[in-house]
Enzyme design. Sequence first.
Site, PDB file in Angstrom:
ATOM      1  CE  LYS A   1      40.561 -17.726  43.401  1.00 51.45           C
ATOM      2  NZ  LYS A   1      40.309 -18.228  42.029  1.00 51.45           N
TER       3      LYS A   1
ATOM      4  CE  LYS B   1      40.333 -14.839  40.203  1.00 52.41           C
ATOM      5  NZ  LYS B   1      39.971 -15.601  38.981  1.00 52.41           N
TER       6      LYS B   1
END
Length: 332
Positions: free
Chosen positions: A255, A202
Amino acid sequence: MTDLQFHRGRRLRRTPAIREMVRETTVAAADLIMPYFVVDTPDASFRQEIGSMPGQFQLSLQELEKEIGAAIANGLRSVLLFGIPAAKDPLGHGAYDDEGIVQRATRMIKKNWPDLVVITDLCLCEYTSHGHCGIIADGDCTGHVLNDQTLDLLAKTAVSQAKAGADIIAPSDMMDGRVLALRTALDKAGFEEIPIMSYAVKYASAYYGPFRDAADSAPHFGDRRTYQMDPANVQEALREMDADIQEGADLFIVKPAGPYQDVIRLMHDTFDVPLVAYQVSGEYSLICAAAQNGWIDRKNVMLEALTGIKRSGAKMIITYFAAELLREGWVR
């Protein structure tokens, strides 16, 4: 006719039927995970469009039930839940309250649609009064999260979500050691069969802005760069993924998705694990804005973006377009 010998690739592009027959990458309904924002409010009819995410809403529990019912009728298979509590505090108690909004939403969904896969996002940022993803020391104005102290609260949240009926727990906090802490707590509580879908890779991305409007989760001071990854790094992604595998995660999120397809491909080629890509709010909003201005073809750009993400190696895609794609019959 010609005597020249050359490759005639156009033979397999001649008709839509032939193109579909030889298509190498497809996006199917089973690949899509639809995120929803559910609000703890006494107003049962609460339904507020998110200004920076056209077509997406903050929803009361009752309105969420309507939205999910319609999406399931169109073929939706799985959802990702984000909660917006009625009140916030420094320790984010609403995240691990058994009567918290995500817990109540989960019970409602599983009662109505037992076969729908419910994934619960696990983070404290929507629940803390300071907007960070963990515990902040008293008087700290830099946004430095106390890692190890935060793990206990994350573990409590995981167990509470599992008790409510969550099928998959998805920690997005990026604390070191959180997968091990969650796995240990879930197993101890008798939830050893509940998978963890870790936000393993992330990045501290500028593409998250609209989500922070949607979830009311922007940090009030500092930023999240001390715990989310530097967008310039790839080797770091390999280390984070390997750590989460070793700690016991079952599914793994990269992400954002579109700007990080090289990272998705590297994870796919390096690790034999189920990969999930999160097409984040900024990716969604950019497509929506360009389409509203008539600069792009919304449907075709949407499908091309998702096909590219799938082609890069993702098995599943979290996307705010999921319900629309199914409603319009563009994905089956």
